[in-house]
Design a protein around this motif. Structure first.
Motif, PDB file in Angstrom:
ATOM      1  N   ASN A   1      -5.961  11.424   3.565  1.00  0.00           N
ATOM      2  CA  ASN A   1      -7.129  11.287   3.263  1.00  0.00           C
ATOM      3  C   ASN A   1      -7.551  11.976   2.033  1.00  0.00           C
ATOM      4  OD1 ASN A   1     -10.011  10.597   4.019  1.00  0.00           O
ATOM      5  ND2 ASN A   1     -10.475  12.724   3.904  1.00  0.00           N
ATOM      6  N   ASP A   2      -6.762  13.042   1.695  1.00  0.00           N
ATOM      7  CA  ASP A   2      -7.005  13.990   0.465  1.00  0.00           C
ATOM      8  C   ASP A   2      -6.150  13.649  -0.685  1.00  0.00           C
ATOM      9  OD1 ASP A   2      -8.793  15.647   2.067  1.00  0.00           O
ATOM     10  OD2 ASP A   2      -7.164  17.332   2.220  1.00  0.00           O
ATOM     11  N   GLU A   3      -5.544  12.284  -0.312  1.00  0.00           N
ATOM     12  CA  GLU A   3      -4.671  11.658  -1.434  1.00  0.00           C
ATOM     13  C   GLU A   3      -3.672  12.640  -1.755  1.00  0.00           C
ATOM     14  OE1 GLU A   3      -7.183  10.090  -4.574  1.00  0.00           O
ATOM     15  OE2 GLU A   3      -7.899   8.406  -3.196  1.00  0.00           O
ATOM     16  N   ARG A   4      -2.991  13.455  -0.928  1.00  0.00           N
ATOM     17  CA  ARG A   4      -1.672  13.963  -1.193  1.00  0.00           C
ATOM     18  C   ARG A   4      -0.306  13.375  -0.866  1.00  0.00           C
ATOM     19  NH1 ARG A   4      -3.185  20.365  -0.237  1.00  0.00           N
ATOM     20  NH2 ARG A   4      -1.332  20.608  -1.627  1.00  0.00           N
TER      21      ARG A   4
ATOM     22  N   GLN B   1     -10.602   9.825  10.921  1.00  0.00           N
ATOM     23  CA  GLN B   1     -10.460   9.135  12.151  1.00  0.00           C
ATOM     24  C   GLN B   1      -9.835   7.627  12.105  1.00  0.00           C
ATOM     25  OE1 GLN B   1     -11.736  11.227  14.968  1.00  0.00           O
ATOM     26  NE2 GLN B   1     -10.248  10.069  15.854  1.00  0.00           N
ATOM     27  N   ALA B   2     -10.324   7.025  11.218  1.00  0.00           N
ATOM     28  CA  ALA B   2      -9.896   5.678  10.741  1.00  0.00           C
ATOM     29  C   ALA B   2      -8.363   5.582  10.455  1.00  0.00           C
ATOM     30  CB  ALA B   2     -10.613   5.056   9.490  1.00  0.00           C
TER      31      ALA B   2
ATOM     32  N   TYR C   1      -1.302   6.302  14.626  1.00  0.00           N
ATOM     33  CA  TYR C   1      -0.507   7.269  15.893  1.00  0.00           C
ATOM     34  C   TYR C   1      -1.486   7.310  17.103  1.00  0.00           C
ATOM     35  CZ  TYR C   1       3.309   9.911  17.467  1.00  0.00           C
ATOM     36  OH  TYR C   1       4.320  10.422  18.299  1.00  0.00           O
ATOM     37  N   VAL C   2      -0.820   7.799  18.137  1.00  0.00           N
ATOM     38  CA  VAL C   2      -1.324   7.717  19.506  1.00  0.00           C
ATOM     39  C   VAL C   2      -2.333   8.991  19.781  1.00  0.00           C
ATOM     40  CG1 VAL C   2       0.456   6.490  20.559  1.00  0.00           C
ATOM     41  CG2 VAL C   2       0.785   8.868  20.488  1.00  0.00           C
TER      42      VAL C   2
END
Length: 360
Positions: free
Chosen positions: A110-113, A282-283, A289-290
């Motif tokens: 999400n942080d594009e790392r 969340q997306a 993963y589970v």
């Protein structure tokens, strides 16, 4: 190569037959008895019954929405010194730790790392010639166990009672081996995937994977009883771990994360109710993963699942492994105590469903 393929095909054909014969000749009686015994009325009764099925000690944490968390214990924290099971004991959670790793990957994506579609060779170019298909195996495939990289814990040189002390030593067990299958061809659980994920995260961050987990997951949730290793806690506070037929206590073996049942339960609730991750995270997580897991290391079995139909988290720790293998000669880490523990867990959830439905 053709001869090898024929051998593999024959092996796949005879394995189910061997399994059926083994179940007839060596039936897992303790697991069967745990399954057919009449369901008790309360969780505590079921937890007490688990000890009569050959488990040394058990801790159960139940978080039912709208109710205070409940703790149930039976048996021993330390069998040799006759110390009763304690719900606040630290426990080796094994592969439940993969949930935390998957959350760490999610946040870094999400942080594009990190990027899910970059390859293993992109992140760890030094392994490009040492792991087959490294230039095709993506981070996403590793998270989802679809890489085809052989599992380090399945290798003849791996010992649960004396595991490799470093990731480099562990990884050496599978370097230069042929892949189990081509990338993304199918699913096959492999601990090697998450060893490599940890290495990737640490290379990107410049510091330890667990430090990131602590900063981004544990601290925001107020979890102060989750650690990356038994080296970070007082051994007297760790639940002992046993293997059937062996007198040794395996508590002293460093095997990854340790936590209390309550800490695992709080984390699992936050993962499932959306409070741990923002909408974008969340997306991402939902796509890779589970939302629940089990764990196994020598002497320790753990279960952490959220049951949506009753809005309840149930965490179960059992400090007994082994027993007669369910499939003799082919069962690398199981045994009937795995089956007993799973049966006990399922019965606890049945009791909770019954109680909750009666109260509605």
């Amino acid at each position: 190569m053709k001869k090898k393929n024929r051998i593999v095909q024959i092996f796949r054909i005879i394995m189910p037959m061997i399994g059926i014969i083994c179940l007839v000749v060596f039936p897992p009686w303790d697991g069967i008895c745990a399954w057919i015994t009449p369901l008790p009325d309360t969780v505590q009764e079921q937890v007490d019954d688990a000890i009569s099925s050959g488990l040394d000690g058990i801790i159960v944490y139940v978080d039912e929405a709208g109710q205070p968390p409940a703790f149930y214990t039976a048996g021993w924290k330390d069998r040799d010194n006759q110390i009763p099971a304690d719900p606040q004991s630290f426990f080796k959670i094994g592969s439940i730790g993969k949930l935390y790793d998957a959350v760490a990957v999610t946040k870094l994506v999400n942080d594009e790392r990190l990027y899910l579609d970059k390859t293993l060779a992109d992140y760890l170019p030094e392994l490009a010639e040492r792991i087959e298909y490294a230039d095709q195996i993506t981070l996403r495939m590793m998270v989802q166990h679809r890489s085809g990289i052989p599992n380090i814990t399945d290798q003849p040189g791996y010992r649960w009672d004396s595991p490799p002390e470093t990731n480099i030593e562990a990884l050496a067990l599978v370097l230069d081996m042929p892949a189990d299958f081509k990338p993304d061809e199918k699913y096959s659980y492999s601990n090697t995937n998450y060893l490599l994920i940890s290495e990737i995260i640490e290379k990107v961050l410049g510091y330890s994977n667990f430090q990131y987990i602590k900063e981004e997951i544990l601290s925001p949730l107020g979890l102060e009883n989750t650690f990356g290793s038994i080296r970070n806690v007082n051994l007297d506070d760790v639940m002992s771990g046993y293997y059937v037929g062996v007198e040794s206590d395996f508590k002293q073996i460093d095997a990854g994360m340790v936590a209390t049942a309550e800490d695992v339960g709080i984390f699992l609730r936050a993962l499932n109710d959306g409070s741990l991750l923002n909408d974008n995270e969340q997306a991402v997580y939902s796509s890779i993963y589970v939302y629940g897991h089990t764990g196994w290391v020598l002497g320790y079995q753990s279960f952490a699942r959220y049951h949506k139909d009753i809005d309840t988290v149930v965490v179960q720790f059992v400090n007994t492994t082994g027993g007669t293998p369910i499939l003799p000669f082919f069962d690398t880490q199981g045994g009937t105590k795995v089956m007993v523990s799973e049966v006990v867990y399922d019965r606890i959830v049945r009791i909770l469903r019954k109680e909750i439905n009666l109260n509605e």
